[in-house]
Design a protein around this motif. Structure first.
Motif, PDB file in Angstrom:
ATOM      1  N   SER A  37       0.848  -1.201   0.000  1.00  0.00           N
ATOM      2  CA  SER A  37       0.000   0.000   0.000  1.00  0.00           C
ATOM      3  C   SER A  37       0.880   1.246   0.000  1.00  0.00           C
ATOM      4  O   SER A  37       2.031   1.197   0.435  1.00  0.00           O
ATOM      5  CB  SER A  37      -0.922  -0.020   1.233  1.00  0.00           C
ATOM      6  OG  SER A  37      -0.373   0.758   2.258  1.00  0.00           O
ATOM      7  N   ARG A  39       0.404   3.747   1.815  1.00  0.00           N
ATOM      8  CA  ARG A  39       0.293   4.341   3.143  1.00  0.00           C
ATOM      9  C   ARG A  39       1.316   3.722   4.086  1.00  0.00           C
ATOM     10  O   ARG A  39       1.496   2.505   4.096  1.00  0.00           O
ATOM     11  CB  ARG A  39      -1.124   4.044   3.649  1.00  0.00           C
ATOM     12  CG  ARG A  39      -1.416   4.529   5.026  1.00  0.00           C
ATOM     13  CD  ARG A  39      -2.737   3.936   5.532  1.00  0.00           C
ATOM     14  NE  ARG A  39      -2.991   4.476   6.850  1.00  0.00           N
ATOM     15  CZ  ARG A  39      -3.936   5.354   7.124  1.00  0.00           C
ATOM     16  NH1 ARG A  39      -4.781   5.739   6.216  1.00  0.00           N
ATOM     17  NH2 ARG A  39      -4.061   5.822   8.360  1.00  0.00           N
ATOM     18  N   THR A  41       1.702   2.423   7.416  1.00  0.00           N
ATOM     19  CA  THR A  41       0.771   2.019   8.473  1.00  0.00           C
ATOM     20  C   THR A  41       1.466   2.024   9.821  1.00  0.00           C
ATOM     21  O   THR A  41       2.438   1.293  10.025  1.00  0.00           O
ATOM     22  CB  THR A  41       0.204   0.613   8.174  1.00  0.00           C
ATOM     23  OG1 THR A  41      -0.499   0.693   6.937  1.00  0.00           O
ATOM     24  CG2 THR A  41      -0.743   0.142   9.261  1.00  0.00           C
ATOM     25  N   THR A  49      -7.243   2.769  15.589  1.00  0.00           N
ATOM     26  CA  THR A  49      -8.064   2.778  14.366  1.00  0.00           C
ATOM     27  C   THR A  49      -9.292   1.894  14.575  1.00  0.00           C
ATOM     28  O   THR A  49     -10.412   2.270  14.241  1.00  0.00           O
ATOM     29  CB  THR A  49      -7.233   2.244  13.171  1.00  0.00           C
ATOM     30  OG1 THR A  49      -6.069   3.050  13.053  1.00  0.00           O
ATOM     31  CG2 THR A  49      -8.017   2.277  11.871  1.00  0.00           C
ATOM     32  N   ARG A  54      -9.811   8.711  14.259  1.00  0.00           N
ATOM     33  CA  ARG A  54      -9.309   9.163  12.954  1.00  0.00           C
ATOM     34  C   ARG A  54      -7.849   9.562  13.122  1.00  0.00           C
ATOM     35  O   ARG A  54      -7.539  10.501  13.845  1.00  0.00           O
ATOM     36  CB  ARG A  54     -10.097  10.380  12.475  1.00  0.00           C
ATOM     37  CG  ARG A  54     -11.538  10.093  12.166  1.00  0.00           C
ATOM     38  CD  ARG A  54     -11.787  10.107  10.648  1.00  0.00           C
ATOM     39  NE  ARG A  54     -13.136   9.659  10.331  1.00  0.00           N
ATOM     40  CZ  ARG A  54     -13.483   8.382  10.185  1.00  0.00           C
ATOM     41  NH1 ARG A  54     -12.603   7.420  10.317  1.00  0.00           N
ATOM     42  NH2 ARG A  54     -14.735   8.059   9.903  1.00  0.00           N
ATOM     43  N   THR A  56      -3.797  10.346  11.481  1.00  0.00           N
ATOM     44  CA  THR A  56      -3.133  10.936  10.320  1.00  0.00           C
ATOM     45  C   THR A  56      -2.706   9.830   9.349  1.00  0.00           C
ATOM     46  O   THR A  56      -2.200   8.786   9.779  1.00  0.00           O
ATOM     47  CB  THR A  56      -1.862  11.687  10.776  1.00  0.00           C
ATOM     48  OG1 THR A  56      -2.223  12.487  11.890  1.00  0.00           O
ATOM     49  CG2 THR A  56      -1.280  12.558   9.675  1.00  0.00           C
ATOM     50  N   CYS A  57      -2.905  10.094   8.055  1.00  0.00           N
ATOM     51  CA  CYS A  57      -2.449   9.137   7.035  1.00  0.00           C
ATOM     52  C   CYS A  57      -1.073   9.592   6.537  1.00  0.00           C
ATOM     53  O   CYS A  57      -0.936  10.707   6.035  1.00  0.00           O
ATOM     54  CB  CYS A  57      -3.465   9.115   5.898  1.00  0.00           C
ATOM     55  SG  CYS A  57      -2.926   8.112   4.525  1.00  0.00           S
ATOM     56  N   HIS A  58      -0.067   8.775   6.707  1.00  0.00           N
ATOM     57  CA  HIS A  58       1.291   9.136   6.276  1.00  0.00           C
ATOM     58  C   HIS A  58       1.601   8.421   4.964  1.00  0.00           C
ATOM     59  O   HIS A  58       1.450   7.199   4.876  1.00  0.00           O
ATOM     60  CB  HIS A  58       2.319   8.711   7.332  1.00  0.00           C
ATOM     61  CG  HIS A  58       2.048   9.304   8.679  1.00  0.00           C
ATOM     62  ND1 HIS A  58       2.362  10.591   9.005  1.00  0.00           N
ATOM     63  CD2 HIS A  58       1.475   8.766   9.785  1.00  0.00           C
ATOM     64  CE1 HIS A  58       2.012  10.841  10.251  1.00  0.00           C
ATOM     65  NE2 HIS A  58       1.462   9.744  10.747  1.00  0.00           N
ATOM     66  N   SER A  59       2.035   9.190   3.969  1.00  0.00           N
ATOM     67  CA  SER A  59       2.367   8.573   2.682  1.00  0.00           C
ATOM     68  C   SER A  59       3.837   8.136   2.700  1.00  0.00           C
ATOM     69  O   SER A  59       4.724   8.896   3.104  1.00  0.00           O
ATOM     70  CB  SER A  59       2.079   9.582   1.567  1.00  0.00           C
ATOM     71  OG  SER A  59       3.183   9.715   0.724  1.00  0.00           O
ATOM     72  N   HIS A 124      -3.983  -2.039   7.539  1.00  0.00           N
ATOM     73  CA  HIS A 124      -4.811  -0.914   7.961  1.00  0.00           C
ATOM     74  C   HIS A 124      -6.281  -1.147   7.618  1.00  0.00           C
ATOM     75  O   HIS A 124      -7.173  -0.866   8.442  1.00  0.00           O
ATOM     76  CB  HIS A 124      -4.287   0.361   7.268  1.00  0.00           C
ATOM     77  CG  HIS A 124      -5.152   1.555   7.497  1.00  0.00           C
ATOM     78  ND1 HIS A 124      -5.164   2.234   8.690  1.00  0.00           N
ATOM     79  CD2 HIS A 124      -6.062   2.162   6.692  1.00  0.00           C
ATOM     80  CE1 HIS A 124      -6.032   3.220   8.616  1.00  0.00           C
ATOM     81  NE2 HIS A 124      -6.584   3.206   7.420  1.00  0.00           N
TER      82      HIS A 124
END
Ligand code: FAD
Length: 380
Positions: A37, A39, A41, A49, A54, A56-59, A124
């Motif tokens: 993915s 992301r 995780t 989760t 909610r 933070t989504c880390h790329s 995730h």
């Protein structure tokens, strides 16, 4: 040009890729990081989760930006360590000179019904599916199977977020058995306060669509079941011919190199790393040092230098008990509990600092200023 591939961009794959890229910057090395993915995780927060928070989504691409690492968003479907080839779901076959295997573990689904009827923390999306299932429940019972630290963190987080549901923890032995008596008593009191029914000595025979069957015939009604009772290495490692242990983890030597394939290194949960006190078990605490060490060993060997053996000792067992409580058990090198432990507000602050630390750690690592020992409290 030497091509180093890192499989898996969890905590350890990310750390290993950044570290090896920085360390080999002037050595004509290309680093590729592969992850299913895009992301990053934060596995340490999966129970949050699951409880509906909610986060933070880390790329991955953003985290590694500026390192020169090539990121491939793809799933690894095959590995041929003898031919130095990795097969990806997209159909692509990539060749490597050195490989860092950091694919973590998956839930052990050997108990009947787990695959079909239980929620698990393999990625995730799995944690999000559990959160959705819990949010849909207006009444009923949630069963968490597994009395280890992941089970306890999950059951307390769920009970706190869904006080209207009956929440049951099933544990083969005493929950939080790895902690000292006082810290464990604190954990049991916290679960009692949250209204959790603790069933110690429960042997699950089968997970059913709406119940969990215990050995001896008892059925516990369950609208939603979460399974945290054990992990295993991905079948990929065994199928590739890498030497693995009984739990499917890649067996490595003192320098974290596969004992069967010298161009493959394994780190984190995916590796069976032996120390004087035994094989280390999967934690970030131990996994991140393995990642940095493997990267340093590869860089040293490419320069023609000597590789030092990996040495690690545990320091703590940090455990959240919902958002409002936590306990930190300090340990000896072999993870056995010391007398000292921390509870309440300072334990919450401590636990959050530990959980938060990998991402700033990666940012520092990119700047090449951090010695590997900064991530290791104890050298065993
Ligand atoms: C709820 C929970 C709480 C935890 N709390 C703590 C704690 O407080 N302290 C602690 O030290 N540890 C804790 N752990 C354990 C910790 O999260 C793991 O030890 C750690 O994540 C291991 O890191 P890793 O990089 O080895 O594996 P992972 O983090 O699992 O990363 C593996 C990566 O590989 C990718 N991947 C897997 N298969 C493939 C494939 N076929 N192709 C491509 N990519 C793939 C995955 O997407 C993932 O990104 C906790 C775990 C859970 C579930």
């Amino acid at each position: 040009m030497t091509h180093i591939m890192v499989l898996g961009a969890g905590y350890t794959g990310m750390m290993a890729a950044i570290r090896v890229a920085v360390k080999t910057r002037r050595q004509g090395v290309r680093v590729t990081l592969v992850n299913a993915s895009p992301r990053f995780t934060e596995r340490l927060r999966m129970h949050q989760t699951a409880a509906g928070q909610r986060l933070t989504c880390h790329s991955i691409e953003k985290v590694i930006a500026g390192t020169g690492i090539t990121f491939l968003r793809d799933r690894v479907t095959g590995l041929d360590p003898g031919r130095h080839e990795v097969t990806l779901q997209s159909g692509r076959v990539a060749r490597f000179d050195k490989l860092i295997y950091a694919l973590g573990t998956v839930t052990d689904r050997s108990t009947p019904g787990v695959s079909e009827h239980a929620h698990v923390y393999d990625d995730h999306d799995g944690a999000v599916r559990l959160a959705d299932a819990l949010n849909r429940l207006t009444e009923g019972t949630v069963v968490v199977a597994g009395g280890g630290l992941t089970g306890v963190e999950s059951v307390t987080e769920i009970a706190e977020a869904h006080p209207h549901l009956r929440v049951v923890l099933l544990s083969r032995g005493t929950p939080a058995a790895m902690m000292g008596d006082s810290a464990r008593a604190y954990v049991l009191r916290a679960m009692d306060r949250l209204g959790i029914e603790v069933r110690a000595g429960a042997e699950v025979e089968k997970v059913l669509p709406d119940a969990v069957a215990l050995a001896g015939g008892e059925l516990i009604e369950s609208s939603v079941t979460l399974w945290t009772a054990g992990t295993t290495g991905l079948p990929l490692a065994r199928e590739s011919g890498l030497a693995v242990d009984g739990r499917g983890r890649v067996v490595v030597d003192a320098t974290l190199r596969s004992v069967s394939h010298p161009d493959v290194y394994a780190v984190g949960d995916a590796a069976a790393v032996r120390q004087s006190y035994g094989v280390i078990h999967g934690t970030c605490q131990s996994g991140i040092p393995t990642a940095l060490h493997a990267a340093d060993v590869i860089a040293a060997r490419l320069r023609g230098g000597r590789a030092r053996p990996f040495r690690f000792g545990y320091f703590h067992q940090p455990l959240s008990l919902g958002r409002g409580d936590a306990v930190i058990q300090f340990t000896r090198n072999d993870d056995s509990p010391r007398r000292a432990y921390l509870t309440g507000r300072w334990a919450i602050v401590y636990k959050e600092a530990v959980t938060r630390s990998p991402l700033p750690g990666m940012a520092l690592l990119k700047r090449g200023l951090v010695p590997a020992r900064a991530f290791r409290v104890s050298n065993g």
